[in-house]
Design an enzyme around this catalytic site. Structure first.
Site, PDB file in Angstrom:
ATOM      1  N   ALA A  28       3.500  14.687  25.186  1.00 42.46           N
ATOM      2  CA  ALA A  28       4.102  15.128  26.448  1.00 42.46           C
ATOM      3  C   ALA A  28       5.608  14.900  26.403  1.00 42.46           C
ATOM      4  O   ALA A  28       6.112  14.144  25.581  1.00 42.46           O
ATOM      5  CB  ALA A  28       3.490  14.336  27.597  1.00 42.46           C
ATOM      6  N   GLY A  73      -0.375  13.929  23.835  1.00 43.47           N
ATOM      7  CA  GLY A  73      -0.766  15.256  24.300  1.00 43.47           C
ATOM      8  C   GLY A  73      -0.924  16.238  23.149  1.00 43.47           C
ATOM      9  O   GLY A  73      -1.727  17.176  23.229  1.00 43.47           O
ATOM     10  N   GLU A 116      -4.305  15.666  21.886  1.00 44.48           N
ATOM     11  CA  GLU A 116      -5.265  16.140  22.899  1.00 44.48           C
ATOM     12  C   GLU A 116      -5.381  17.664  22.852  1.00 44.48           C
ATOM     13  O   GLU A 116      -6.467  18.218  22.987  1.00 44.48           O
ATOM     14  CB  GLU A 116      -4.823  15.667  24.287  1.00 44.48           C
ATOM     15  CG  GLU A 116      -4.943  14.156  24.436  1.00 44.48           C
ATOM     16  CD  GLU A 116      -4.494  13.674  25.804  1.00 44.48           C
ATOM     17  OE1 GLU A 116      -3.286  13.816  26.097  1.00 44.48           O
ATOM     18  OE2 GLU A 116      -5.334  13.182  26.568  1.00 44.48           O
ATOM     19  N   GLU A 152      -0.129   6.668  24.135  1.00 49.05           N
ATOM     20  CA  GLU A 152       0.154   6.531  25.573  1.00 49.05           C
ATOM     21  C   GLU A 152       0.159   5.087  26.055  1.00 49.05           C
ATOM     22  O   GLU A 152       0.926   4.704  26.934  1.00 49.05           O
ATOM     23  CB  GLU A 152      -0.878   7.326  26.390  1.00 49.05           C
ATOM     24  CG  GLU A 152      -0.715   8.833  26.334  1.00 49.05           C
ATOM     25  CD  GLU A 152      -1.319   9.476  25.098  1.00 49.05           C
ATOM     26  OE1 GLU A 152      -1.769   8.744  24.190  1.00 49.05           O
ATOM     27  OE2 GLU A 152      -1.339  10.714  25.049  1.00 49.05           O
TER      28      GLU A 152
END
Ligand code: NAD
Length: 703
Positions: free
Chosen positions: A62, A103, A106, A126
């Site tokens: 992210a 992310g 993911e 994270e």
């Protein structure tokens, strides 16, 4: 530039996404990425899709700048993209090189299959920002690699080599080259399977196979509670994983989202994100001319092979840089070399180093006794006794022998770098490099910029710091620079509270409960109370220390220097570092209080903590106002990396802002006004008073 390319090869769409430098998934990338996926879904000339990051990497996750801003939830979110992938009728293969983190991983796990280059690394970092993988990571990873593996990946947050996951459903293929071709061939096979009526491989459809789910999660919870006591993210990760494993993917994803929202708003995550940005900001020197280039440094000399000189040398040896160690006489030199060898031997014993590496490092060490032997070095760091006369003599010799363009650095803790520079004919080449003890362990390096230090000398020092794995913070010249100037105020408060009625044990315990690694008295005993005594004597003579520290002086007069003399603020037993409350010290405190005739009272722990922390904050604000520090977050880094300030509180300046500067200023005034209070000490720094009135923060933004 952020862009997404769409190319069809045979019947496979290759979607290459780019958002330099690491393809992070900001809104600007998410929107065109989703469009490209939807185009592939509609495109009749396409049977399968390969998703790949440009510039040699998949995606580092992210865009952290979006956390705490409305853009984090601006559609399309990563959740939207993952849902679209789940609903795709055509197979999508992620082609992973470089890194797939957070992310990024993911996103890859939401694809139907994954192919990776063998050099690639994957991970879910994270947790290091106080968050959980909030776009299905806690659900898909255990389905792809099992519960235990997923917990390890998510709790450590470390990037891991893909080889660890070879053969699991996480990675269909690992190749050494030709990633795109390999991904296309996997995609074509998958498309053929779909034509035969086989279902797509979706991670969400896989069962979680873990007969001991409850026990495993409980074990992980117990570990998290002890190892990461102050951090809520590990527990949230376990919770989301367990719900999904027990109640199914959708329930798990709902739990994950709820936990993510809580964590994003938590003070711990705010602090960890603050540190993440602080580390990057500290590398910037605001007024450096854009065309400044660092000087080359391949040979280094260290003058003085004592505690600091040997520790400093180890940093360079570890980085593969030749270090010459210069001493006054053979005996001191041998002692220094032996000390360095012992550090490495300790590492060999612990299995952290092998014998060959030990030898390679020792080979880079050149013990010398004459200045002529260091004439060709690029940098000399002085670490001799803390005495202006001694240092000036050393600098005169360095000035005489070093080649033009060499950098002359001092490791002084308290002396005036400008005065040291003034004694040379090349003050522009002089800088302070203030390492912390033990210098081979502590990450902090204060880079002290003198009035005449040249921009390229400053830049070279910052570049070198990175090479030797230090967190460098630029400081201007003042007594104690950033860190010690602030700690002096903190110690002054600790001493004042002793006089007012608190005991060393109470003060230490209170601030340790706040999260400091060690309270001021235990810290003094560890570092040696004679160091502070030596500095105080100078300050008494200069008239710069307003309030005498009678108890501290008295203990030093008694030879109670701390652990090294077996007695300090506490008593110590031989071979035992445990601090035992001392009846002798209590007696001295009692005597000094009586002689002063001041009223004695019981101090609450909350007052102790606030006074210690706000003493740091007030001095920090002055340091900022005087432009000794470039930014408040630099001050935070100094305290986090060099002084044991609790990481999860983000540093003193960040902590003060989290308490609201208005409330901090008010509390300071209260301390000044209370009975026996020191109104002068507790006058809020002009910067704090200003910001509190304007409702603004240290970085200029709204509070
Ligand atoms: P130390 O006494 O352990 O070592 C000093 C060494 O310098 C001794 O080995 C001595 O023989 C040598 N020396 C003295 N004069 C010399 C000369 N003219 N030429 C060559 N060698 C000479 O001291 P230390 O604790 O290593 O401190 C060194 C410097 O680092 C001081 O300026 C100190 O303020 C600073 N410093 C110390 C710490 C700490 O915690 N000890 C932390 C940061 C900075």
């Amino acid at each position: 530039m952020t862009k997404v390319d769409y190319n069809v090869r045979n019947r496979t769409a290759v979607i290459a996404f780019e958002a330099p430098p690491v393809n992070s998934l900001s809104y600007a990338l998410r929107a065109p990425l989703l469009e490209a996926l939807e185009r592939a879904a509609r495109d009749a000339s396409v049977d399968a899709v390969v998703l790949i990051g440009s510039n040699g990497t998949f995606c580092a996750g992210a865009d952290i700048r979006e956390f705490g801003s409305p853009d984090v939830l601006r559609g399309p979110t990563l959740w939207t993209i993952n849902t679209v992938l789940d609903e795709m009728k055509k197979p999508v293969v992620a082609a992973i090189e470089g890194v797939a983190l957070g992310g990024g991983l993911e996103l890859a796990m939401s694809c139907h299959q994954r192919v990776a280059l063998s050099s690639a690394k994957i991970g879910l970092p994270e947790v290091k920002l106080g968050l959980l993988p909030g776009a299905g990571g806690t659900q898909r990873l255990p389905r792809l690699i099992g519960v235990e593996g997923a917990l390890n990946v998510m709790m450590s947050g470390e990037p891991l080599p893909v080889a660890l996951f070879k053969g699991s459903p996480l990675l269909q293929r690992v190749v050494d080259a030709d990633l795109v071709s390999a991904a296309i061939s996997v995609a074509e096979e998958a498309a053929a399977a779909v034509k035969e009526g086989k279902p797509l491989l979706r991670a969400r459809d896989l069962p979680v196979r873990e007969p001991d789910l409850e026990a495993l999660c409980q074990f992980a919870r117990n570990t998290a509670k002890t190892a990461f006591k102050e951090y809520p993210a590990p527990l949230a990760i376990i919770e989301a994983l367990q719900v999904g494993a027990a109640k199914g993917f959708d329930a798990g994803q709902q739990e994950e989202f709820a936990q993510f929202k809580k964590l994003v708003d938590s003070p711990v995550s705010a602090a960890l994100r603050h540190i993440f940005f602080a580390e990057r900001a500290a590398q910037r020197i605001d007024d450096l001319p854009a065309d400044t280039k660092p000087r080359a440094v391949t040979k280094v000399a260290i003058i003085g092979a004592g505690t600091m000189g040997t520790g400093i040398a180890i940093n360079f040896l570890n980085a593969g840089i030749e270090a010459r160690l210069l001493e006054l006489n053979q005996e001191a030199l041998d002692r220094g070399v032996q000390r360095i060898r012992e550090v490495y031997e300790g590492q060999v014993k612990k299995g952290k180093l092998d014998a060959a590496k030990l030898q390679a490092r020792m080979d880079l060490l050149k013990p010398v006794l004459s200045y002529d032997a260091i004439a060709d070095v690029d940098l000399a760091i002085e670490a001799v006794f803390e005495d202006m006369g001694v240092k000036q003599k050393v600098f005169a010799q360095l000035d005489a022998v070093l080649r033009p363009g060499a950098i002359l650095a001092t490791n002084t803790s308290t002396l005036d770098v400008d005065q040291i520079a003034a004694g040379t004919k090349r003050p522009a080449d002089v800088i302070g490099l203030h390492f912390f003890s033990p210098a081979n362990v502590m990450r902090l390096l204060e880079v002290v910029r003198g009035a005449k230090t040249a921009p390229d000398v400053l830049l070279t020092s910052m570049t070198l710091a990175k090479k030797i794995k230090k967190t460098a913070v630029v400081s201007g010249v003042c007594d104690g620079f950033i860190g010690n100037r602030m700690i002096n105020q903190y110690f002054a408060q600790a001493m004042a509270m002793l006089d007012e009625g608190a005991s060393p044990e109470q003060i230490d315990k209170a601030i340790e409960r706040f999260g400091f690694a060690m309270g001021p008295f235990r810290m003094g005993d560890l570092a040696g109370n004679d160091i502070g005594w030596h500095i105080r004597k100078r300050q008494y003579a200069e008239g710069t220390l307003k309030r005498p520290q009678v108890v501290a002086d008295r203990l030093c007069e008694m030879g109670r220097f701390g652990q090294k003399t077996g007695a300090g603020w506490y008593d110590y037993k031989k071979g035992d570092r445990q601090a035992y409350p001392s009846a002798i010290v209590a007696g001295v405190i009692e005597e000094v209080r009586k002689a002063a005739g001041q009223p004695v009272r019981k101090l609450a722990d909350a007052e102790i903590v606030d006074r210690l922390v706000y003493a740091l904050v007030n001095e920090g604000a002055r340091i900022l106002d005087e432009k000794i520090a470039q930014r408040a977050s630099d001050i935070d880094l100094v305290y986090l990396m060099g002084y044991g300030f609790p990481i999860w509180r983000g540093g003193p300046m960040h902590y003060a802002e989290s308490q609201k500067l208005y409330a901090v200023a008010r509390r300071m005034r209260q301390f000044g006004e209370q009975e026996g209070g020191d109104a002068n000490f507790w006058k809020p720094a002009a910067l704090i008073a200003r910001l509190a009135t304007d409702n603004r923060s240290f970085n200029g933004g709204a509070a």
